[in-house]
Design a protein around this motif. Structure first.
Motif, mmCIF file in Angstrom:
data_model
loop_
_atom_site.group_PDB
_atom_site.id
_atom_site.type_symbol
_atom_site.label_atom_id
_atom_site.label_comp_id
_atom_site.label_asym_id
_atom_site.label_seq_id
_atom_site.Cartn_x
_atom_site.Cartn_y
_atom_site.Cartn_z
ATOM 1 N N SER A 87 39.106 35.006 43.821
ATOM 2 C CA SER A 87 40.541 35.321 43.853
ATOM 3 C C SER A 87 40.896 36.102 45.110
ATOM 4 C CB SER A 87 40.939 36.109 42.605
ATOM 5 O OG SER A 87 40.268 37.361 42.563
ATOM 6 N N LEU A 88 39.957 36.921 45.596
ATOM 7 C CA LEU A 88 40.181 37.658 46.842
ATOM 8 C C LEU A 88 40.362 36.701 48.011
ATOM 9 C CD1 LEU A 88 40.134 40.311 48.535
ATOM 10 C CD2 LEU A 88 37.651 40.028 48.673
ATOM 11 N N LEU A 115 46.700 42.430 50.300
ATOM 12 C CA LEU A 115 45.651 42.574 49.290
ATOM 13 C C LEU A 115 45.793 43.859 48.492
ATOM 14 C CD1 LEU A 115 42.584 41.199 51.269
ATOM 15 C CD2 LEU A 115 43.812 40.092 49.382
ATOM 16 N N VAL A 116 46.260 44.938 49.126
ATOM 17 C CA VAL A 116 46.509 46.175 48.385
ATOM 18 C C VAL A 116 47.586 45.934 47.331
ATOM 19 C CG1 VAL A 116 47.439 48.512 48.559
ATOM 20 C CG2 VAL A 116 45.742 47.729 50.205
ATOM 21 N N GLY A 160 47.130 43.324 39.971
ATOM 22 C CA GLY A 160 46.113 42.708 39.121
ATOM 23 C C GLY A 160 45.806 41.270 39.442
ATOM 24 N N TYR A 161 46.125 40.841 40.669
ATOM 25 C CA TYR A 161 45.885 39.444 41.046
ATOM 26 C C TYR A 161 44.476 39.232 41.609
ATOM 27 C CZ TYR A 161 51.000 39.292 40.837
ATOM 28 O OH TYR A 161 52.299 39.384 40.438
ATOM 29 N N VAL A 162 43.823 40.316 42.028
ATOM 30 C CA VAL A 162 42.481 40.215 42.595
ATOM 31 C C VAL A 162 41.485 40.709 41.547
ATOM 32 C CG1 VAL A 162 40.943 40.902 44.460
ATOM 33 C CG2 VAL A 162 43.379 40.594 44.917
ATOM 34 N N HIS A 163 40.744 39.789 40.966
ATOM 35 C CA HIS A 163 39.801 40.147 39.906
ATOM 36 C C HIS A 163 38.414 39.569 40.137
ATOM 37 C CE1 HIS A 163 40.772 36.075 38.614
ATOM 38 N NE2 HIS A 163 42.045 36.426 38.636
ATOM 39 N N GLN A 175 46.060 43.606 44.647
ATOM 40 C CA GLN A 175 45.118 44.346 43.800
ATOM 41 C C GLN A 175 45.880 45.234 42.815
ATOM 42 O OE1 GLN A 175 41.830 44.294 43.412
ATOM 43 N NE2 GLN A 175 41.916 45.945 41.892
#
Length: 313
Positions: free
Chosen positions: A235-236, A221-222, A228-231, A225
């Motif tokens: 999406s998370l 996830l880091v 820019g994939y976690v918005h 993020q």
């Protein structure tokens, strides 16, 4: 002939890994893939690298706890060093488990209890695989319930159950026919009860393995993020569920450190979830590099051991 096969097999694993990666790169837009990978800054990468330190610390503690339940001593500092060495060897040697085999062998040499040391490593890893299996079930259910089409052969579930029952029945019959195997299985059953399935081992093992799984997903996830994939919350959850399946793909011991298999699974999964395959491959490659770099302290442990074994000039 046996020696020749033993030398060819590691080379074949490298060939398979390189071939799979080449196939993945052939099927995706490489220009877009490089742009996706360029999204990751050094700050993001080193932030994810810090998470891997926690992974090793918790893994070493879980191993130490497991062998302590089997009556073996293992200083925590030694466990950390040995785990770094095992992580490095798993990254560079075919199969992804030879580092753990070496870890068990070195501990057995120190403790003088070969079987207990072997069971300690195997059960410690089994604890993590059980939690991963549960996470995979949750991930697949979540993806399916949220409209993401996955090629999961639910219609073959009964076939899988029948095969598992047959294997268990076969082991039971063999154990009845072979006294030595029966003795071993009895010892394995006792060790499993003492270090994994009994009280208070089970909640301790599950808690530590859940913490480890959370750290693996946190590293994904880091990186996601930073790219820019976690918005959003949706999406998370989506990236988390897909990352669980990537972790499962790395368990398949057909290449070196999961390379090729992980990228191939990412290239297939991301479009099924409505995302560009290049994003999944970029995240997969970045994670593979992260894991390799995180294991480099193990190289220092290896070199230190080689230096100590060299005769004085």
């Amino acid at each position: 002939m046996t020696v020749l096969r033993g030398r060819i097999r590691p080379v074949l694993r490298w060939v398979v890994a390189v071939s799979l990666i080449g196939l993945v790169f052939f099927t995706v837009d490489t220009a877009l893939l490089w742009r996706e990978m360029a999204r990751l800054s050094p700050v993001v990468f080193f932030s994810a690298l810090a998470v891997t330190v926690v992974q090793v610390m918790v893994s070493a503690w879980r191993w130490r706890y497991t062998v302590s339940r089997l009556g073996l001593s293992l200083p925590y500092g030694l466990a950390v060093r040995e785990y770094y060495l095992a992580t490095f060897l798993n990254q560079v040697l075919p199969g992804g488990v030879l580092g753990d085999v070496n870890r068990a062998w070195r501990h057995s040499a120190d403790s003088g209890q070969r079987l207990a040391a072997l069971h300690g490593v195997a059960i410690e890893r089994l604890s993590g695989q059980l939690v991963l299996a549960m996470a995979v079930v949750f991930a697949v259910v979540w993806l399916a319930s949220n409209g993401h089409v996955l090629a999961v052969p639910f219609d073959r579930l009964w076939l899988l159950i029948i095969v598992l029952v047959a294997v268990i029945a076969g082991l039971f019959l063999v154990s009845r026919l072979s006294g030595r195997l029966a003795d071993y299985l009895g010892q394995l059953r006792r060790d499993l009860r003492r270090s994994l399935l009994g009280w208070p081992a089970l909640p301790v093992q599950l808690s530590s393995s859940l913490l480890l799984l959370a750290s693996y997903l946190a590293a994904f996830l880091v990186l996601a993020q930073g790219a820019g994939y976690v918005h959003s919350v949706a999406s998370l959850f989506l990236i988390t569920a897909l990352s669980v399946l990537l972790l499962l793909s790395m368990v398949i011991p057909v290449t070196v450190a999961g390379w090729g298999v992980r990228e191939g699974v990412a290239a297939l999964l991301w479009p099924l979830a409505g995302l560009p395959s290049e994003q999944g491959v970029a995240l997969s490659v970045s994670y593979g590099v992260l894991v390799f770099v995180s294991g480099l302290p193990g190289l220092l442990v290896l070199l230190r051991g080689v230096k100590q074994r060299q005769p004085a000039q």
